[in-house]
Each structure stands twice: as C-alpha cells, then as structure tokens.
Design a protein around this motif. Structure first.
Motif, PDB file in Angstrom:
ATOM      1  N   PHE A 179       0.832  -1.196   0.000  1.00  0.00           N
ATOM      2  CA  PHE A 179       0.000   0.000   0.000  1.00  0.00           C
ATOM      3  C   PHE A 179       0.872   1.253   0.000  1.00  0.00           C
ATOM      4  O   PHE A 179       2.073   1.199   0.284  1.00  0.00           O
ATOM      5  N   THR A 180       0.242   2.387  -0.298  1.00  0.00           N
ATOM      6  CA  THR A 180       0.956   3.659  -0.283  1.00  0.00           C
ATOM      7  C   THR A 180       1.340   4.092   1.127  1.00  0.00           C
ATOM      8  O   THR A 180       2.151   4.996   1.307  1.00  0.00           O
ATOM      9  N   PRO A 183      -2.041   0.650   6.001  1.00  0.00           N
ATOM     10  CA  PRO A 183      -3.487   0.897   6.123  1.00  0.00           C
ATOM     11  C   PRO A 183      -3.993   0.860   7.558  1.00  0.00           C
ATOM     12  O   PRO A 183      -5.081   1.373   7.840  1.00  0.00           O
ATOM     13  N   SER A 188      -6.853   5.616   4.285  1.00  0.00           N
ATOM     14  CA  SER A 188      -6.976   6.050   2.892  1.00  0.00           C
ATOM     15  C   SER A 188      -5.865   5.494   1.997  1.00  0.00           C
ATOM     16  O   SER A 188      -5.822   5.787   0.800  1.00  0.00           O
ATOM     17  N   ARG A 190      -3.715   3.401  -0.536  1.00  0.00           N
ATOM     18  CA  ARG A 190      -4.144   2.666  -1.731  1.00  0.00           C
ATOM     19  C   ARG A 190      -3.247   1.450  -1.979  1.00  0.00           C
ATOM     20  O   ARG A 190      -2.051   1.479  -1.674  1.00  0.00           O
ATOM     21  N   HIS A 396       0.982  11.547   3.998  1.00  0.00           N
ATOM     22  CA  HIS A 396       0.200  10.815   3.005  1.00  0.00           C
ATOM     23  C   HIS A 396      -0.875  11.724   2.403  1.00  0.00           C
ATOM     24  O   HIS A 396      -1.100  11.727   1.180  1.00  0.00           O
ATOM     25  N   ASP A 402      -3.596   9.342  -1.423  1.00  0.00           N
ATOM     26  CA  ASP A 402      -4.875   8.637  -1.405  1.00  0.00           C
ATOM     27  C   ASP A 402      -5.639   8.825  -2.705  1.00  0.00           C
ATOM     28  O   ASP A 402      -6.538   8.051  -3.016  1.00  0.00           O
ATOM     29  N   LYS A 403      -5.278   9.841  -3.512  1.00  0.00           N
ATOM     30  CA  LYS A 403      -5.985  10.136  -4.761  1.00  0.00           C
ATOM     31  C   LYS A 403      -5.152   9.841  -5.993  1.00  0.00           C
ATOM     32  O   LYS A 403      -5.675   9.559  -7.051  1.00  0.00           O
ATOM     33  N   GLN A 405      -3.178   8.332  -8.957  1.00  0.00           N
ATOM     34  CA  GLN A 405      -3.336   7.067  -9.670  1.00  0.00           C
ATOM     35  C   GLN A 405      -2.051   6.273  -9.600  1.00  0.00           C
ATOM     36  O   GLN A 405      -0.962   6.800  -9.829  1.00  0.00           O
ATOM     37  N   ALA A 406      -2.182   4.989  -9.259  1.00  0.00           N
ATOM     38  CA  ALA A 406      -1.009   4.120  -9.208  1.00  0.00           C
ATOM     39  C   ALA A 406      -0.457   3.905 -10.600  1.00  0.00           C
ATOM     40  O   ALA A 406      -1.195   3.871 -11.582  1.00  0.00           O
TER      41      ALA A 406
END
Length: 417
Positions: A179-180, A183, A188, A190, A396, A402-403, A405-406
C-alpha cells in the motif's frame, strides 16, 4: 511446467485452521499443473513464545542453543503442513536447512545465506514431491543451525527461487499487497499493483513490514520474479518490476513508510580511523546488524552518526559500553523512543522543494523534525515515537497519495496468486 516458490507465514499461519486453508490452496495449484516449492515460517506467535521461555529461564544464553531452539518453530510448521497436504492426497516432504542445502556465514541470530546446494530440492521436484522447507534458518560450516533474523523466511524463499531459477517467487501475506502507507495507520492508503524493484527496496529499507529488506535486496540482485500475494482473498497482489520505464525526470512521491522504535547514536571525538572507527565497524559487523551511518571529519576528530532499530541497539548495547570504556576521549549521545517516517518516490533530491514540503507539512502538524536525510529515492525524517501516526497521515494526505493514480500496466494472469 511452471515452477513457483511460495512462502507462507505470519498472519497466514495463525492456527491449524488457516494452515489447512493454505494446504488446500497449494493443492489447487498442484492440480492446475504447477510445480511448487514451499517455504514456511513458524505459526504466528510461536517464535515470540520460545523467546519468552528463554527470557524466563536466563537473561543470557548460548547463542548456538538459542538459534537451535527458535528454529524448532519452523520445523513444527513444516511438519504440520506436510501432514495437512498428505491428508489431501498431495505428496510432500519436509527439508530443514541442512537437508535443503542452505549454508550461511555462521553468525547467530543475524546469519546471511552464502550458498545453496539445491540438488536434494530438485530431486523432490523431479519426483513430484513438494519440498516443504523450513525458512528463517541456515547452517554454518560446522553444521550448527543459525537463524536469519526477523522475517528471514522471506530471504529463504527469494534465495531458493534464485537458486532454482523459479518462474516466480510468491510471498503470501494477510493483506492484499503493498500500500501507499500502512493501512492500519492511514485508512486512505491505496493498494499498489506494480512497483519498481528500486522503490520496493527503499520501502522495505525504510520500515515497511510486508517483506524483509534483505529479501528484496536478494530479489533485486538476482532479478527474481517476485510477487506479494494475499492468502485469504482473491487478487493479483503486488508485482515487482525490473524495467526502467518509471525512471523519469519529474519528481514524484509514491508512498509513505515508517519504522517504529528507532535509536540515534552520535559519537564524537573519534581520533583514528584505524583504532577507533574501523574497530567499531568490526564490532557492528560481527553481530550482523543493519545500521545506517554517516562519518564526517571535524578538524582532527571524526564524528559518527548512527540510526538503528531498538532491537539492534539492545543487541549491541553492552558491546558498545565495553568499547567506549576503553576510549575515554570519545563522547557518545544516545536518543531513544524515536521513529522514522519516509516519503518514497522518484528524483526526490532533484527538486529541493520536495524537502521543503516535507518540513512544512511537519511544521503545520506541530511535529518536531529531529533529523532529516534525503536521497534520490526517499526523504526520511526522525521524529518522536509519539507522533509517528500523525506524521504518516499528514504526509500521506499532503502528497495526495490517497488520490494519486497508481503506476500500473496490464496484468498478466499466467501465474496464480
């Protein structure tokens, strides 16, 4: 036939019910025509239970016997897995470190794998018998069992995949993938489906718990096809990429990692590179610890700043004290109860504004930055442990992870996850 090295442990092996679920998953892969090599760590909590027994018995024990005791956790898990597979009609056989030909440098509690003789493993594969190998351990030249440190089963799996030329090494975890951010700290965060290996190496080095950093380094060195897979849900997980498609000029933040219970040690007054600094390096190296450090000269003296985990500090503390007792000219300042929070990305030092943004974000959150380190892959700050979750969430959110795009490409479904 496709050869997969699969590693299970931690939250994937909390009890016998989950162990049986894993056995059924392995059977499905075998029935689909895949050749499987299994690497297991101990059932969740078992290693801590064994350490607790040692602590109740004695504050100081022979390191050889300590490693031999901890290795029994993986042995038990491997035996139980073979029994579960046998019950399902799948042929399997346990192999411990010396049977699997996994040889290390002989350093107890922090051993490194030096070589693997995979002939016996290959014999099992050729006979269509699943080798179930105990992770976390290697044998020294005297055949004494040594352990690879926390998360060492990851390194076992990647090293075996490299030695066997496996089509993929799959590390199964109790989360969907990478995850970014953690979690559990920031809801939030991703899921990242594909990540460049250099980014994953930075992520692991800077505190991400999903995979041991030595395992990621081994994968990078031998270009092992590597995937982080969810155990109990369907999903592709996170795949490591080795292409250079993402080496871009634009500065880009991609994730936030953190490491708890860090210790900073500052040594000043070091007079000689040979008798002071080199001796200290030899002391640290003899225990196999991972310590980040910087050395600088000031007039006729040298200054050494070290950042290490609380566990490594405890391991080295008494040795440091003895080393310092022989050098009254050296001053040492130790700061504990710290945490590291890192913003990971691309070309992070190309634009100094990125460092400014990290500092300003912490200032707005009333977080004191004690130390800051910047490299091309990450900007790391050392802060008080009490503020680590606030720091992760603030950074973060500040970089809109959280927004954002990967970075992904089309996912191939050739190999099961």
């Amino acid at each position: 036939m496709v050869l997969l090295v699969q590693k299970y442990g931690g939250g994937s092996l909390t009890d016998l019910s989950k162990l049986e679920t894993v056995a059924k998953k392995v059977k499905c892969h075998v029935d689909s025509g895949y050749r499987i090599v299994l690497v297991l760590s101990a059932l969740q909590g078992e290693t801590d239970r064994l350490i607790g027994l040692v602590n109740l018995l004695t504050p100081s024990c022979p390191q050889r016997e300590y490693d031999a005791l901890l290795a029994t956790g993986e042995q038990a898990a491997a035996c139980l897995m073979v029994m579960a597979l046998s019950r399902l009609g799948v042929r399997a056989q346990t192999l411990n470190a010396w049977q699997a030909g996994i040889y290390g440098d002989g350093v107890h509690s922090r051993a490194s794998i030096h070589r693997i003789d995979a002939s016996r493993i290959q014999t099992c594969i050729d006979a269509e018998v699943i080798p179930v190998i105990t992770g976390f351990q290697a044998v020294g030249d005297d055949l004494s069992v040594t352990t690879l440190g926390r998360g060492g089963s990851d390194t076992t799996a990647v090293a075996l995949a490299a030695a066997l030329g496996a089509d993929e090494c799959q590390v199964y975890v109790d989360v969907p993938g990478i995850f970014t951010a953690d979690p559990k700290v920031d809801a939030s965060a991703r899921l990242i489906h594909r990540v460049p290996i250099a980014q994953m190496l930075a992520y692991a080095n800077l505190g991400a718990k999903v995979m041991q950093k030595r395992a990621v380094a081994c994968a990078a060195k031998y270009r092992v096809p590597l995937r982080i897979c969810p155990t109990f849900i369907e999903g592709p997980g996170t795949v490591m990429e080795y292409e250079n498609d993402h080496v871009i000029e634009k500065t880009l933040a991609t994730a936030v990692a953190h490491a708890n219970q860090q210790v900073v040690m500052q040594l000043s007054g070091l007079r000689s590179l040979q008798s002071d600094v080199t001796d200290l390096y030899e002391l640290i190296g003899s225990y196999g610890c991972d310590i980040e450090h910087t050395l600088r000269q000031s007039h006729d003296d040298y200054h050494l700043d070290c950042v290490m985990s609380g566990d490594d500090h405890q391991l080295l503390k008494s040795q440091f004290e003895r080393w310092l007792a022989c050098r009254t000219h050296v001053q040492c300042r130790t700061t504990q109860n710290l945490a590291r929070v890192s913003v990971i990305g691309f070309s992070m030092v190309k634009d100094i504004a990125m460092t400014r943004e990290v500092v300003n974000c912490c200032r707005r959150a009333n977080i004191q930055v004690r130390y800051l380190f910047a490299t091309d892959n990450a900007i790391s700050i050392i802060i008080d442990q009490a503020y680590v979750e606030l720091g992760v969430r603030s950074l973060h959110q500040h970089f809109s992870l959280d927004k954002q795009q990967a970075v992904t490409t089309a996912h191939a479904e050739l190999i099961p996850a």
